[in-house]
Design a protein around this motif. Structure first.
Motif, short mmCIF file in Angstrom:
data_model
loop_
_atom_site.label_atom_id
_atom_site.label_comp_id
_atom_site.label_asym_id
_atom_site.label_seq_id
_atom_site.Cartn_x
_atom_site.Cartn_y
_atom_site.Cartn_z
N THR A 91 0.84 -1.20 0.00
CA THR A 91 0.00 0.00 0.00
C THR A 91 0.87 1.24 0.00
O THR A 91 2.07 1.19 0.29
CB THR A 91 -0.92 0.04 1.22
OG1 THR A 91 -0.11 0.19 2.41
CG2 THR A 91 -1.76 -1.23 1.33
N LEU A 123 -2.34 12.32 0.66
CA LEU A 123 -2.54 10.90 0.42
C LEU A 123 -3.48 10.23 1.42
O LEU A 123 -3.63 9.01 1.39
CB LEU A 123 -1.19 10.16 0.46
CG LEU A 123 -0.26 10.35 -0.74
CD1 LEU A 123 1.12 9.76 -0.44
CD2 LEU A 123 -0.85 9.70 -1.98
N SER A 125 -6.66 9.73 1.83
CA SER A 125 -7.73 8.85 1.36
C SER A 125 -7.22 7.74 0.44
O SER A 125 -7.99 6.87 0.02
CB SER A 125 -8.80 9.66 0.62
OG SER A 125 -8.25 10.36 -0.48
N PHE A 126 -5.92 7.76 0.14
CA PHE A 126 -5.33 6.74 -0.75
C PHE A 126 -4.31 5.88 -0.02
O PHE A 126 -3.71 5.00 -0.64
CB PHE A 126 -4.64 7.42 -1.95
CG PHE A 126 -5.57 8.24 -2.79
CD1 PHE A 126 -6.25 7.67 -3.86
CD2 PHE A 126 -5.77 9.58 -2.52
CE1 PHE A 126 -7.10 8.43 -4.64
CE2 PHE A 126 -6.62 10.35 -3.30
CZ PHE A 126 -7.31 9.77 -4.36
N ARG A 127 -4.13 6.09 1.26
CA ARG A 127 -3.03 5.46 1.98
C ARG A 127 -3.12 3.94 2.00
O ARG A 127 -2.10 3.26 2.07
CB ARG A 127 -2.97 6.01 3.42
CG ARG A 127 -4.24 5.77 4.21
CD ARG A 127 -4.20 6.50 5.55
NE ARG A 127 -3.11 6.01 6.36
CZ ARG A 127 -2.41 6.78 7.21
NH1 ARG A 127 -2.69 8.07 7.33
NH2 ARG A 127 -1.44 6.27 7.92
N LYS A 129 -4.52 2.04 -0.41
CA LYS A 129 -4.62 1.48 -1.76
C LYS A 129 -3.25 0.99 -2.22
O LYS A 129 -2.23 1.56 -1.87
CB LYS A 129 -5.15 2.53 -2.73
CG LYS A 129 -6.60 2.94 -2.46
CD LYS A 129 -7.09 3.88 -3.53
CE LYS A 129 -8.55 4.27 -3.27
NZ LYS A 129 -9.45 3.12 -3.42
N SER A 133 -2.76 0.25 -8.12
CA SER A 133 -4.12 0.73 -8.37
C SER A 133 -4.21 2.25 -8.46
O SER A 133 -5.27 2.79 -8.78
CB SER A 133 -5.05 0.25 -7.25
OG SER A 133 -4.78 0.92 -6.03
N LEU A 134 -3.11 2.94 -8.21
CA LEU A 134 -3.12 4.40 -8.17
C LEU A 134 -2.94 5.01 -9.55
O LEU A 134 -2.29 4.42 -10.42
CB LEU A 134 -2.02 4.92 -7.25
CG LEU A 134 -2.12 4.53 -5.77
CD1 LEU A 134 -0.91 5.07 -5.01
CD2 LEU A 134 -3.42 5.03 -5.16
N MET A 138 -1.29 10.19 -8.38
CA MET A 138 -1.19 9.69 -7.01
C MET A 138 0.14 8.97 -6.78
O MET A 138 0.73 9.06 -5.71
CB MET A 138 -2.36 8.75 -6.71
CG MET A 138 -3.68 9.46 -6.48
SD MET A 138 -3.62 10.57 -5.04
CE MET A 138 -3.67 12.17 -5.86
#
Length: 205
Positions: A91, A123, A125-127, A129, A133-134, A138
Motif C-alpha cells: 500500500t 494521500l 484517502s489513498f493510503r 490502496k 491501483s493508483l 497519485m
C-alpha cells in the motif's frame, strides 16, 4: 552555498553523458534543470543523490564533499525518480513507512514522519490502496512522500510532471512551492521549459 555541483563529468565508455557542469542551489530555491532527452539530466541528479559516481568533479553539500562522505548526502537529500516502481501488494502507506524504516526511524518518530508526509502530499484517502491501483498523479505523490519521509533539506526531483494531467501538474506546482516556502532547496528536472516557468526561481540549461 548549500549545494554546489563543481565541474561534474561522467563517462560511460566513450559516451560523455555529463560534460563539465557546475551550478549551485540555496535553501528556499526552486531550480529548474532543463535539457533535451538524453542530455544527462538523470545522470547528474543520480550523482547528486549519491546513486552514481562521477568520472571527475564533485558535489558539495554545506561544503562537504559527497564523493568523500556520501552518507551525508543520503541524510540530507530526498530523491524522487522519474517513475515509481511497481509493488503489487504494497500500500501507499506501507511503501512510505518502509523507506522511513530504511532511514533508521522507529516508533513514534517514524509514525509522526509518515503521517506528516502523507498529510502534506494529500494521500490520506489513498493510503491503504496498493501502488498498482493508483493513478499516475497519485503515484507521484507517493514518490514525493517517500523522498520526504526522512525530512531532507534538499529535494531532487527527476521529471516529476512527466505523464501528469493538467490538474495534477497544478497540484504538483503547489506542492513544490510549499516545499520552497518551508525553506527546503528543490532541484527539479524537465525537458519542457514551460513546465518549470511558474514554479522555479532560476534554471540551469
Amino acid at each position: 552555498m548549500f549545494l554546489e555541483v563543481r565541474n561534474l563529468v561522467r563517462h560511460f565508455n566513450r559516451v560523455k553523458a555529463v560534460d563539465d557542469i557546475s551550478f549551485s542551489v540555496e535553501p528556499g530555491d526552486v531550480v529548474g534543470f532543463v535539457g533535451p532527452n538524453g542530455a544527462g539530466k538523470t545522470t547528474t541528479l543520480r550523482i547528486i543523490a549519491t546513486l552514481d559516481d562521477a568520472t571527475s568533479g564533485d558535489v558539495f553539500l554545506n561544503g562537504t564533499s559527497l564523493t568523500d562522505y556520501p552518507e551525508i548526502g543520503r541524510e540530507l537529500i530526498g530523491y524522487m525518480p522519474d517513475a515509481l516502481p511497481e509493488h503489487a501488494d504494497m500500500t501507499a502507506h506501507d511503501y512510505v513507512d518502509f523507506f522511513g524504516r530504511a532511514f533508521g526511524m522507529r516508533g513514534a518518530a517514524l509514525n509522526e514522519a509518515v503521517e506528516e508526509v502523507v498529510s502534506f502530499t494529500g494521500l490520506e484517502s489513498f493510503r491503504d490502496k496498493t501502488l498498482k491501483s493508483l493513478s499516475k498523479g497519485m503515484k507521484q505523490r507517493v514518490s514525493l512522500a517517500r523522498a520526504m519521509v526522512h525530512r531532507p533539506s534538499l529535494l531532487v526531483m527527476d521529471e516529476p510532471a512527466n505523464g501528469l494531467d493538467p490538474r495534477a501538474r497544478v497540484e504538483l506546482r503547489e506542492l513544490v512551492r510549499a516545499l520552497a516556502e518551508s525553506g527546503k532547496a528543490v532541484l527539479i528536472s524537465s525537458h519542457i521549459l514551460s513546465e518549470l516557468g511558474e514554479m522555479c526561481s532560476s534554471v540551469v540549461i
